[in-house]
Design a protein around this motif. Sequence first.
Motif, PDB file in Angstrom:
ATOM      1  N   LEU A  90      61.410 -86.742  -5.012  1.00 59.71           N
ATOM      2  CA  LEU A  90      60.610 -86.812  -6.234  1.00 59.71           C
ATOM      3  C   LEU A  90      60.809 -85.594  -7.131  1.00 59.71           C
ATOM      4  O   LEU A  90      59.967 -85.291  -7.978  1.00 59.71           O
ATOM      5  CB  LEU A  90      59.125 -86.948  -5.873  1.00 59.71           C
ATOM      6  CG  LEU A  90      58.747 -88.188  -5.051  1.00 59.71           C
ATOM      7  CD1 LEU A  90      57.244 -88.183  -4.759  1.00 59.71           C
ATOM      8  CD2 LEU A  90      59.146 -89.472  -5.761  1.00 59.71           C
ATOM      9  N   SER A  91      61.932 -84.915  -6.954  1.00 60.92           N
ATOM     10  CA  SER A  91      62.159 -83.688  -7.726  1.00 60.92           C
ATOM     11  C   SER A  91      62.201 -83.952  -9.228  1.00 60.92           C
ATOM     12  O   SER A  91      61.818 -83.097 -10.022  1.00 60.92           O
ATOM     13  CB  SER A  91      63.457 -83.012  -7.270  1.00 60.92           C
ATOM     14  OG  SER A  91      64.577 -83.865  -7.448  1.00 60.92           O
ATOM     15  N   ALA A  92      62.657 -85.167  -9.618  1.00 60.44           N
ATOM     16  CA  ALA A  92      62.672 -85.478 -11.053  1.00 60.44           C
ATOM     17  C   ALA A  92      61.260 -85.463 -11.608  1.00 60.44           C
ATOM     18  O   ALA A  92      61.025 -85.009 -12.730  1.00 60.44           O
ATOM     19  CB  ALA A  92      63.318 -86.844 -11.284  1.00 60.44           C
ATOM     20  N   LEU A  93      60.293 -85.923 -10.834  1.00 59.77           N
ATOM     21  CA  LEU A  93      58.894 -85.880 -11.262  1.00 59.77           C
ATOM     22  C   LEU A  93      58.348 -84.466 -11.190  1.00 59.77           C
ATOM     23  O   LEU A  93      57.519 -84.059 -12.018  1.00 59.77           O
ATOM     24  CB  LEU A  93      58.051 -86.819 -10.404  1.00 59.77           C
ATOM     25  CG  LEU A  93      58.400 -88.309 -10.501  1.00 59.77           C
ATOM     26  CD1 LEU A  93      57.553 -89.117  -9.537  1.00 59.77           C
ATOM     27  CD2 LEU A  93      58.218 -88.818 -11.928  1.00 59.77           C
ATOM     28  N   SER A 134      69.185 -96.881  -5.263  1.00 59.13           N
ATOM     29  CA  SER A 134      68.372 -97.633  -6.215  1.00 59.13           C
ATOM     30  C   SER A 134      67.040 -96.933  -6.474  1.00 59.13           C
ATOM     31  O   SER A 134      66.607 -96.786  -7.627  1.00 59.13           O
ATOM     32  CB  SER A 134      68.136 -99.047  -5.677  1.00 59.13           C
ATOM     33  OG  SER A 134      67.221 -99.763  -6.474  1.00 59.13           O
ATOM     34  N   ILE A 135      66.386 -96.499  -5.412  1.00 56.98           N
ATOM     35  CA  ILE A 135      65.095 -95.837  -5.561  1.00 56.98           C
ATOM     36  C   ILE A 135      65.247 -94.502  -6.289  1.00 56.98           C
ATOM     37  O   ILE A 135      64.406 -94.120  -7.103  1.00 56.98           O
ATOM     38  CB  ILE A 135      64.425 -95.656  -4.192  1.00 56.98           C
ATOM     39  CG1 ILE A 135      64.075 -97.039  -3.606  1.00 56.98           C
ATOM     40  CG2 ILE A 135      63.172 -94.795  -4.295  1.00 56.98           C
ATOM     41  CD1 ILE A 135      63.539 -97.003  -2.198  1.00 56.98           C
ATOM     42  N   ALA A 136      66.342 -93.798  -6.023  1.00 52.90           N
ATOM     43  CA  ALA A 136      66.596 -92.540  -6.741  1.00 52.90           C
ATOM     44  C   ALA A 136      66.746 -92.790  -8.240  1.00 52.90           C
ATOM     45  O   ALA A 136      66.227 -92.033  -9.074  1.00 52.90           O
ATOM     46  CB  ALA A 136      67.842 -91.861  -6.182  1.00 52.90           C
ATOM     47  N   ARG A 137      67.458 -93.868  -8.594  1.00 56.19           N
ATOM     48  CA  ARG A 137      67.593 -94.210 -10.019  1.00 56.19           C
ATOM     49  C   ARG A 137      66.231 -94.568 -10.614  1.00 56.19           C
ATOM     50  O   ARG A 137      65.925 -94.206 -11.762  1.00 56.19           O
ATOM     51  CB  ARG A 137      68.568 -95.381 -10.188  1.00 56.19           C
ATOM     52  CG  ARG A 137      70.030 -95.018  -9.989  1.00 56.19           C
ATOM     53  CD  ARG A 137      70.954 -96.140 -10.414  1.00 56.19           C
ATOM     54  NE  ARG A 137      70.857 -97.298  -9.534  1.00 56.19           N
ATOM     55  CZ  ARG A 137      71.617 -97.498  -8.447  1.00 56.19           C
ATOM     56  NH1 ARG A 137      72.525 -96.597  -8.104  1.00 56.19           N
ATOM     57  NH2 ARG A 137      71.475 -98.573  -7.721  1.00 56.19           N
ATOM     58  N   LEU A 138      65.418 -95.268  -9.839  1.00 54.75           N
ATOM     59  CA  LEU A 138      64.091 -95.656 -10.301  1.00 54.75           C
ATOM     60  C   LEU A 138      63.245 -94.428 -10.626  1.00 54.75           C
ATOM     61  O   LEU A 138      62.626 -94.345 -11.694  1.00 54.75           O
ATOM     62  CB  LEU A 138      63.411 -96.504  -9.227  1.00 54.75           C
ATOM     63  CG  LEU A 138      61.958 -96.894  -9.454  1.00 54.75           C
ATOM     64  CD1 LEU A 138      61.813 -97.735 -10.708  1.00 54.75           C
ATOM     65  CD2 LEU A 138      61.413 -97.640  -8.237  1.00 54.75           C
ATOM     66  N   ALA A 144      52.961 -94.684  -3.503  1.00 55.43           N
ATOM     67  CA  ALA A 144      54.179 -93.912  -3.234  1.00 55.43           C
ATOM     68  C   ALA A 144      54.951 -94.439  -2.033  1.00 55.43           C
ATOM     69  O   ALA A 144      56.156 -94.170  -1.897  1.00 55.43           O
ATOM     70  CB  ALA A 144      53.826 -92.446  -3.017  1.00 55.43           C
ATOM     71  N   ALA A 145      54.289 -95.206  -1.162  1.00 58.42           N
ATOM     72  CA  ALA A 145      54.988 -95.760   0.000  1.00 58.42           C
ATOM     73  C   ALA A 145      56.156 -96.647  -0.422  1.00 58.42           C
ATOM     74  O   ALA A 145      57.151 -96.761   0.295  1.00 58.42           O
ATOM     75  CB  ALA A 145      54.021 -96.554   0.875  1.00 58.42           C
ATOM     76  N   THR A 146      56.060 -97.261  -1.597  1.00 53.29           N
ATOM     77  CA  THR A 146      57.150 -98.119  -2.076  1.00 53.29           C
ATOM     78  C   THR A 146      58.379 -97.318  -2.459  1.00 53.29           C
ATOM     79  O   THR A 146      59.467 -97.883  -2.616  1.00 53.29           O
ATOM     80  CB  THR A 146      56.696 -98.959  -3.283  1.00 53.29           C
ATOM     81  OG1 THR A 146      56.374 -98.090  -4.376  1.00 53.29           O
ATOM     82  CG2 THR A 146      55.491 -99.805  -2.941  1.00 53.29           C
ATOM     83  N   LEU A 147      58.216 -96.013  -2.628  1.00 50.97           N
ATOM     84  CA  LEU A 147      59.363 -95.158  -2.964  1.00 50.97           C
ATOM     85  C   LEU A 147      60.084 -94.652  -1.716  1.00 50.97           C
ATOM     86  O   LEU A 147      61.089 -93.950  -1.814  1.00 50.97           O
ATOM     87  CB  LEU A 147      58.907 -93.982  -3.832  1.00 50.97           C
ATOM     88  CG  LEU A 147      58.253 -94.365  -5.165  1.00 50.97           C
ATOM     89  CD1 LEU A 147      57.783 -93.123  -5.910  1.00 50.97           C
ATOM     90  CD2 LEU A 147      59.200 -95.195  -6.015  1.00 50.97           C
ATOM     91  N   ASN A 148      59.544 -94.983  -0.544  1.00 53.84           N
ATOM     92  CA  ASN A 148      60.238 -94.784   0.734  1.00 53.84           C
ATOM     93  C   ASN A 148      60.724 -93.350   0.930  1.00 53.84           C
ATOM     94  O   ASN A 148      61.892 -93.104   1.233  1.00 53.84           O
ATOM     95  CB  ASN A 148      61.418 -95.768   0.846  1.00 53.84           C
ATOM     96  CG  ASN A 148      61.923 -95.891   2.274  1.00 53.84           C
ATOM     97  OD1 ASN A 148      61.181 -95.667   3.218  1.00 53.84           O
ATOM     98  ND2 ASN A 148      63.184 -96.235   2.417  1.00 53.84           N
ATOM     99  N   ASN A 149      59.809 -92.404   0.741  1.00 51.63           N
ATOM    100  CA  ASN A 149      60.127 -90.985   0.951  1.00 51.63           C
ATOM    101  C   ASN A 149      61.268 -90.487   0.075  1.00 51.63           C
ATOM    102  O   ASN A 149      62.061 -89.633   0.480  1.00 51.63           O
ATOM    103  CB  ASN A 149      60.454 -90.717   2.427  1.00 51.63           C
ATOM    104  CG  ASN A 149      59.289 -91.033   3.342  1.00 51.63           C
ATOM    105  OD1 ASN A 149      58.160 -90.645   3.078  1.00 51.63           O
ATOM    106  ND2 ASN A 149      59.569 -91.756   4.425  1.00 51.63           N
TER     107      ASN A 149
END
Length: 319
Positions: free
Chosen positions: A16-19, A294-298, A8-13
């Motif tokens: 994660l509400s979509a999950l 970008s991370i939000a889209r991911l 999860a560190a790669t998602l940079n905080n």
Amino acid sequence: MNIVILDAATLNNADLSALNNINEQANSVVKSYETTSKSQIQEHCKNADVIITNKICLGHEDLINLPKLKLICIAATGTNNIDLVTAKSQGIAVTNVAGYSTASVVQHTFTLILTLMSNSHKYIQDCKNDAWQKSDMFCLLNHPISELENKTLTIIGYGALGKGVENIAKAFGMKVLISERKNQASREGRTNFESALKQADIVSIHSPLTEETKSLISNNEFSLMKPTAVLINTARGGIVDETALVKALKNKLIAASATDVLSLEPAKESNPLIQYKGDNLIITPHIAWGSKESIARLVKEISLNIIAFYNDENRNRIV
């Protein structure tokens, strides 16, 4: 449904509400680990129905010992960290995400290009070292500044990223050459590989790392380039022979280079680019993809991949 995020560190905080929405819809539990070592994979994943991983490798032994596992969601485009053959034999679906980072990578590519062409990194350092404060005139012009207009940009790799870079380059008034694959006859709209290198003021790499592109840019390629040319790599480190790049920079075969990627990551002190201390090389730590947008889209795409899998829909399936 038990969802496990291995790195999860790669998602940079990221949000994660979509999950979490999946959690509510599917009566499932999301367990998140900042990172996972090889020895921790079995413990972290023993109850997982779904694994989300960016760069944590899942090999044959890992997969055959996870009988509950139904789906692996790669939080990236590349799939080389998963044993796809074993996943298929075990009936484990695998998805990836493509296109989420295009805007971010294109932006970082031009951040690197503009930094080198304007020598802004050197001017920033000059100000920190009091050089401007000691100047006899109102400005400091001790490093060359070049305009992008009318310069030739050679793009290696003409997918979404290459096309995105082309669009921005044309807005700057640049001439754009799309390189043909090495040792291949030129298709319409493409320029012979060697010729594209010879003409380039800037070479920007946007190819995947394959057997064909491994060490694509090495001693011979540097010998073809202008001594004023710069090389940008926001693709994969293995595409450029790092020892050859250091030699080219030291011997002024090219003027400068900027790379966001290395052959082995995280960076090792033994890497020749890390050891090189010349001011005509810029290294950034694999951040081109990592804008907050970008991370939000991911994250959103991963959630949609999971929902699609449980709805028996084929979305971004690799296996």
